[in-house]
Design a protein around this motif. Structure first.
Motif, PDB file in Angstrom:
ATOM      1  N   GLN A  44       0.821  -1.202   0.000  1.00 42.31           N
ATOM      2  CA  GLN A  44       0.000   0.000   0.000  1.00 42.31           C
ATOM      3  C   GLN A  44       0.864   1.266   0.000  1.00 42.31           C
ATOM      4  OE1 GLN A  44      -0.531  -2.792   1.689  1.00 42.31           O
ATOM      5  NE2 GLN A  44      -2.698  -3.248   1.823  1.00 42.31           N
ATOM      6  N   VAL A  45       2.058   1.209   0.588  1.00 47.43           N
ATOM      7  CA  VAL A  45       2.983   2.343   0.546  1.00 47.43           C
ATOM      8  C   VAL A  45       3.457   2.558  -0.884  1.00 47.43           C
ATOM      9  CG1 VAL A  45       5.317   3.093   1.202  1.00 47.43           C
ATOM     10  CG2 VAL A  45       3.739   2.263   2.958  1.00 47.43           C
ATOM     11  N   LEU A  46       3.792   1.468  -1.561  1.00 50.09           N
ATOM     12  CA  LEU A  46       4.221   1.555  -2.959  1.00 50.09           C
ATOM     13  C   LEU A  46       3.103   2.146  -3.830  1.00 50.09           C
ATOM     14  CD1 LEU A  46       6.499   0.934  -4.954  1.00 50.09           C
ATOM     15  CD2 LEU A  46       5.579  -1.372  -5.164  1.00 50.09           C
ATOM     16  N   GLU A  47       1.886   1.693  -3.610  1.00 52.37           N
ATOM     17  CA  GLU A  47       0.737   2.209  -4.364  1.00 52.37           C
ATOM     18  C   GLU A  47       0.509   3.691  -4.073  1.00 52.37           C
ATOM     19  OE1 GLU A  47      -2.343  -0.529  -3.182  1.00 52.37           O
ATOM     20  OE2 GLU A  47      -1.259  -2.209  -4.075  1.00 52.37           O
ATOM     21  N   GLU A  48       0.687   4.081  -2.813  1.00 46.90           N
ATOM     22  CA  GLU A  48       0.534   5.486  -2.428  1.00 46.90           C
ATOM     23  C   GLU A  48       1.584   6.357  -3.132  1.00 46.90           C
ATOM     24  OE1 GLU A  48      -0.723   7.343   1.744  1.00 46.90           O
ATOM     25  OE2 GLU A  48       1.304   6.505   1.801  1.00 46.90           O
ATOM     26  N   LEU A  49       2.810   5.876  -3.194  1.00 46.64           N
ATOM     27  CA  LEU A  49       3.872   6.611  -3.884  1.00 46.64           C
ATOM     28  C   LEU A  49       3.573   6.746  -5.371  1.00 46.64           C
ATOM     29  CD1 LEU A  49       7.028   5.139  -2.124  1.00 46.64           C
ATOM     30  CD2 LEU A  49       6.175   7.487  -1.952  1.00 46.64           C
ATOM     31  N   LYS A  50       3.045   5.702  -5.978  1.00 41.49           N
ATOM     32  CA  LYS A  50       2.684   5.767  -7.405  1.00 41.49           C
ATOM     33  C   LYS A  50       1.615   6.828  -7.653  1.00 41.49           C
ATOM     34  CE  LYS A  50       3.894   1.004  -8.550  1.00 41.49           C
ATOM     35  NZ  LYS A  50       3.386  -0.346  -8.830  1.00 41.49           N
ATOM     36  N   ARG A  51       0.657   6.943  -6.718  1.00 44.13           N
ATOM     37  CA  ARG A  51      -0.393   7.968  -6.848  1.00 44.13           C
ATOM     38  C   ARG A  51       0.170   9.376  -6.674  1.00 44.13           C
ATOM     39  NH1 ARG A  51      -3.293   4.215  -3.756  1.00 44.13           N
ATOM     40  NH2 ARG A  51      -3.016   5.435  -1.861  1.00 44.13           N
ATOM     41  N   LEU A  52       1.229   9.511  -5.886  1.00 38.85           N
ATOM     42  CA  LEU A  52       1.829  10.823  -5.611  1.00 38.85           C
ATOM     43  C   LEU A  52       2.831  11.265  -6.674  1.00 38.85           C
ATOM     44  CD1 LEU A  52       2.484  10.477  -1.767  1.00 38.85           C
ATOM     45  CD2 LEU A  52       0.751  11.902  -2.878  1.00 38.85           C
ATOM     46  N   LYS A  53       3.216  10.343  -7.544  1.00 38.24           N
ATOM     47  CA  LYS A  53       4.224  10.666  -8.562  1.00 38.24           C
ATOM     48  C   LYS A  53       3.765  11.856  -9.411  1.00 38.24           C
ATOM     49  CE  LYS A  53       7.544   8.501 -11.482  1.00 38.24           C
ATOM     50  NZ  LYS A  53       8.307   7.325 -11.586  1.00 38.24           N
ATOM     51  N   GLY A  54       4.639  12.853  -9.525  1.00 33.50           N
ATOM     52  CA  GLY A  54       4.328  14.064 -10.264  1.00 33.50           C
ATOM     53  C   GLY A  54       3.587  15.105  -9.442  1.00 33.50           C
ATOM     54  N   LYS A  55       3.135  14.723  -8.249  1.00 36.41           N
ATOM     55  CA  LYS A  55       2.396  15.645  -7.383  1.00 36.41           C
ATOM     56  C   LYS A  55       3.213  16.105  -6.183  1.00 36.41           C
ATOM     57  CE  LYS A  55      -1.930  13.362  -8.534  1.00 36.41           C
ATOM     58  NZ  LYS A  55      -2.983  12.498  -8.028  1.00 36.41           N
ATOM     59  N   ARG A  56       4.177  15.282  -5.773  1.00 36.70           N
ATOM     60  CA  ARG A  56       5.007  15.595  -4.605  1.00 36.70           C
ATOM     61  C   ARG A  56       6.472  15.379  -4.950  1.00 36.70           C
ATOM     62  NH1 ARG A  56       2.841  14.150   0.808  1.00 36.70           N
ATOM     63  NH2 ARG A  56       4.877  14.842   1.496  1.00 36.70           N
ATOM     64  N   PRO A  57       7.343  16.262  -4.445  1.00 36.90           N
ATOM     65  CA  PRO A  57       8.776  16.049  -4.685  1.00 36.90           C
ATOM     66  C   PRO A  57       9.282  14.845  -3.895  1.00 36.90           C
ATOM     67  CG  PRO A  57       8.418  17.949  -3.257  1.00 36.90           C
ATOM     68  CD  PRO A  57       7.067  17.483  -3.701  1.00 36.90           C
ATOM     69  N   GLY A  58      10.281  14.184  -4.410  1.00 40.17           N
ATOM     70  CA  GLY A  58      10.916  13.087  -3.697  1.00 40.17           C
ATOM     71  C   GLY A  58      10.359  11.712  -3.979  1.00 40.17           C
ATOM     72  N   VAL A  59       9.292  11.625  -4.761  1.00 40.95           N
ATOM     73  CA  VAL A  59       8.667  10.329  -5.012  1.00 40.95           C
ATOM     74  C   VAL A  59       9.614   9.391  -5.763  1.00 40.95           C
ATOM     75  CG1 VAL A  59       6.772   9.119  -6.163  1.00 40.95           C
ATOM     76  CG2 VAL A  59       6.317  11.217  -4.880  1.00 40.95           C
ATOM     77  N   SER A  60      10.316   9.894  -6.754  1.00 36.93           N
ATOM     78  CA  SER A  60      11.220   9.025  -7.517  1.00 36.93           C
ATOM     79  C   SER A  60      12.361   8.509  -6.645  1.00 36.93           C
ATOM     80  CB  SER A  60      11.755   9.739  -8.759  1.00 36.93           C
ATOM     81  OG  SER A  60      12.415  10.925  -8.406  1.00 36.93           O
ATOM     82  N   VAL A  61      12.844   9.334  -5.722  1.00 32.26           N
ATOM     83  CA  VAL A  61      13.887   8.887  -4.787  1.00 32.26           C
ATOM     84  C   VAL A  61      13.321   7.804  -3.865  1.00 32.26           C
ATOM     85  CG1 VAL A  61      15.389   9.568  -2.873  1.00 32.26           C
ATOM     86  CG2 VAL A  61      15.163  11.054  -4.861  1.00 32.26           C
ATOM     87  N   ALA A  62      12.119   8.029  -3.363  1.00 35.30           N
ATOM     88  CA  ALA A  62      11.471   7.041  -2.488  1.00 35.30           C
ATOM     89  C   ALA A  62      11.286   5.710  -3.203  1.00 35.30           C
ATOM     90  CB  ALA A  62      10.125   7.577  -2.002  1.00 35.30           C
TER      91      ALA A  62
END
Length: 136
Positions: A44-62
């Motif tokens: 669910q954390v991975l899915e949450e990060l995918k939803r945040l991609k392009g909306k929050r900084p740092g997602v690609s690093v995470a």
């Protein structure tokens, strides 16, 4: 210093995003303090990060950090916090790294050790025996 026998450390979204956004926050600190602990997270954390991609900084690093972490599917939960709570109760000798105050409070009520950030610079461990500062 209290000797915590931690075999597994669950990483939350808030910590993963902070790695890219805040100086002094790193996965290395966790690995150094708990060298034998397995680093895990929930799908669910991975899915949450995918939803945040392009909306929050740092997602690609995470997402990059998660390449070296075991991702566990916890069925029955859409919410990452609830999945982490469930998994942390099923495991022994576990701690959760989160900077989410609400999740931290819920984990502490259950007696789960929590690693969190204080004053944007110091990682602390909150555990059933009480909080203490730990230079991570």
């Amino acid at each position: 210093m209290i000797d915590l026998k931690i075999k597994q450390v669950i990483l939350d979204t808030s910590f993963l995003l902070a790695i890219a956004q805040m100086r002094g926050v790193s996965l290395h600190q966790i690995k150094e303090r708990f060298p034998r602990a397995k680093l895990i997270t929930v799908s669910q954390v991975l899915e949450e990060l995918k939803r945040l991609k392009g909306k929050r900084p740092g997602v690609s690093v995470a997402m990059e950090v998660l390449k070296g972490v075991e991702v566990i599917r916890v069925n029955g939960y859409d919410n990452a916090d609830d999945a982490i709570l469930s998994l942390s109760q099923d495991l022994e000798e576990v701690a959760v790294v989160t900077f989410d105050l609400n999740l931290r409070k819920r984990l502490v009520k259950l007696g789960i050790p929590v690693i969190y950030l204080r004053s944007k610079k110091k990682l602390l461990i909150d555990h059933p025996a009480g909080s203490y500062e730990e230079p991570l």
